[in-house]
Design a protein around this motif. Structure first.
Motif, short mmCIF file in Angstrom:
data_model
loop_
_atom_site.label_atom_id
_atom_site.label_comp_id
_atom_site.label_asym_id
_atom_site.label_seq_id
_atom_site.Cartn_x
_atom_site.Cartn_y
_atom_site.Cartn_z
N TYR A 166 0.84 -1.19 0.00
CA TYR A 166 0.00 0.00 0.00
C TYR A 166 0.88 1.25 0.00
CZ TYR A 166 -3.79 -3.16 1.29
OH TYR A 166 -4.71 -4.18 1.30
N ASN A 167 0.45 2.28 -0.71
CA ASN A 167 1.14 3.56 -0.71
C ASN A 167 0.70 4.38 0.50
OD1 ASN A 167 2.50 3.09 -3.15
ND2 ASN A 167 0.72 3.75 -4.34
N VAL A 168 1.67 4.73 1.34
CA VAL A 168 1.35 5.48 2.55
C VAL A 168 2.31 6.66 2.65
CG1 VAL A 168 0.45 3.48 3.79
CG2 VAL A 168 2.89 4.03 3.94
N TYR A 169 1.96 7.62 3.49
CA TYR A 169 2.81 8.77 3.76
C TYR A 169 3.22 8.72 5.22
CZ TYR A 169 1.76 10.76 -0.77
OH TYR A 169 1.67 10.97 -2.12
N LEU A 170 4.54 8.70 5.45
CA LEU A 170 5.08 8.60 6.79
C LEU A 170 5.97 9.79 7.09
CD1 LEU A 170 6.13 4.81 6.75
CD2 LEU A 170 3.99 5.79 7.59
N ARG A 171 6.03 10.18 8.35
CA ARG A 171 6.89 11.27 8.77
C ARG A 171 8.30 10.74 9.00
NH1 ARG A 171 4.59 12.36 13.21
NH2 ARG A 171 3.31 14.15 12.67
N GLY A 172 9.30 11.41 8.39
CA GLY A 172 10.66 10.95 8.59
C GLY A 172 11.67 11.69 7.74
#
Length: 462
Positions: A166-172
């Protein structure tokens, strides 16, 4: 496996000053001294104030901790236990090292990265890290998103990642990694750059590739050099850099309308059947694929501007099966999924296509970093985390060199394997006639590898 009941363990005390838990640091850090790690840092890094004094000793302490498996600043305390003061001098406390890393600015980080490149070149002269580089060397570049949870960390941002398909957006953060390898050797890290989490994959890639090409040639890459990258790096600046540096490129393209038209224009008779040595899982179709067809045509990228380039377009196609199709009902028109590679590789179609698929080796390097020092980016300051990444690069390359000297399967083993079997082995120190004798566990299963490494870097007969 059970505890021995005849002699139960009833007490545990930490009171032996002659024990160490990571005796493998002795030959590895001796190797670091042989290739001039301390001299390279001393010559390159210029930090102001008392906190930045003796950068060579502090960087060496950080690298030693990472070699033993440290993935946070507190974990660097592993270099200060038991008999370690008898083996090493100039070992610093984690609090001192944390303050030291926070002293760095972007310019100082670039100085440390230059010292890391000097160390890699010296390692390549000492150990055959790039065996076969006189014929063919691969320069691979890729980015990865390292998730962090502290909202106050400098430079963090939401970036794209794929988790479980799945395409997700993560903080980093978004580190950029460039490696060198040959068909006969495992990859080493030539250059790194820490970027904000929302940075585009190709940001800064062209200049980093130029640095990696220079490093590769300094390491003895006198043969063909091929730069490999995925579709995120299909840009005119990157391909232009390869052309100016007189190296080959092999870059995956995005399947847009022009590329699809070029793929559809290939005659049916030109497709060649190939079979993968191991099945590959295709996430789009949800099935394992063991065979495909390949062909090539000529394609002009970035047409109409001064950066246009004409080269080979190698296309791999996989039949797109309809899972809802009624059994026994044939398809009217065959449907295919295309994977295209834009390259000026001088090798045959089958060779060039297989070599490009080998670009996936950099994913293993990313996994090795994540399984080691890059499990965390521990500081709240951006430049300190960039220092941590540069030190992780030095530790990775030293581990790879140690594997070469340990011989056998260690030449291509994962750094975690080398760390477990050779570096993190306990020993008792015996002081005799102003020398130290390491007493290691009897019947250690991987004694041969440790002996090979220890003998290869021994400076005095023992």
């Amino acid at each position: 496996m059970r505890l021995h009941n005849d002699a139960p363990v009833v007490r545990a005390t930490f009171d032996d000053p002659n024990l160490v838990s990571c005796a493998g640091l002795v030959p590895v850090m001796r190797l670091a001294g042989e290739v001039g790690l301390h001299d390279a840092v001393t010559d390159r890094v210029r930090l102001p104030g008392d906190t930045g004094s003796n950068p060579a000793g502090k960087v060496a302490t950080i690298v030693a901790g990472m070699l033993a498996g440290a993935d946070s600043i507190d974990d660097l305390n592993i270099a200060r236990h038991g008999g370690m003061p008898s083996l090493f001098t100039g070992v610093y406390a984690p609090s001192t090292l944390g303050s030291f890393m926070r002293t760095f600015t972007h310019g100082h980080v670039r100085q440390l990265q230059a010292a890391a490149r000097d160390t890699l070149v010296a390692l390549a002269c000492r150990v055959p890290l790039l065996d076969g580089a006189d014929v063919l060397t691969f320069v691979d570049i890729d980015s990865m998103l390292r998730r962090v949870y502290g909202k106050q960390k400098q430079g963090i941002g939401f970036g794209h990642a794929k988790v479980g398909g799945y395409n997700v957006y993560l903080r980093g953060y978004n580190p950029l990694i460039t490696t060198l390898s040959t068909p006969l050797s495992a990859p080493v890290i030539a250059a790194t750059r820490l970027r904000a989490g929302n940075a585009g994959s190709a940001r800064g890639a062209a200049s980093q590739i130029a640095e990696a090409i220079t490093t590769a040639r300094a390491c003895g890459a006198t043969g063909e050099i091929v730069v490999r990258a995925d579709s995120a790096f299909y840009t005119k600046t990157i391909i232009g850099t390869c052309r100016r540096r007189k190296v080959r490129f092999s870059v995956t393209t995005r399947i847009d309308a022009k590329i699809r038209t070029a793929c559809d224009s290939i005659a049916e008779s030109e497709w060649i059947d190939i079979q993968y040595p191991q099945a590959v899982f295709d996430e789009d179709t949800g099935r394992w694929i063991s065979d495909a067809q390949i062909a090539e045509t000529t394609y002009t990228a970035f047409a109409g501007i001064r950066h246009q380039v004409s080269a080979r377009l190698i296309v791999r196609r996989i039949r797109r099966d309809d899972p809802a199709q009624i059994p026994g009902q044939g398809e009217l028109v065959a449907q295919y999924r295309y994977h295209a590679v834009f390259t000026d590789s001088p090798y045959t179609l089958v060779q060039a296509e297989a070599q490009h698929r080998g670009h996936a080796i950099i994913e293993q390097v990313n996994a090795d970093l994540i399984a080691g020092a890059l499990a965390h980016l521990p500081s709240g300051k951006f430049s300190a985390n960039d220092v941590w990444l540069a030190c992780a690069t030095i530790a990775h390359n030293l581990t790879r060199a140690a594997g070469h000297l340990a011989a056998g399967a260690y030449r291509t083993a994962r750094p975690a394997t080398i760390r477990t079997r050779i570096i993190n082995v306990a020993a008792r120190l015996a002081h005799r006639a102003r020398t130290i004798h390491l007493h290691l566990p009897e019947q250690w299963p991987w004694q041969t590898g440790f002996d090979n490494l220890f003998t290869a870097v021994a400076t005095t007969p023992g």
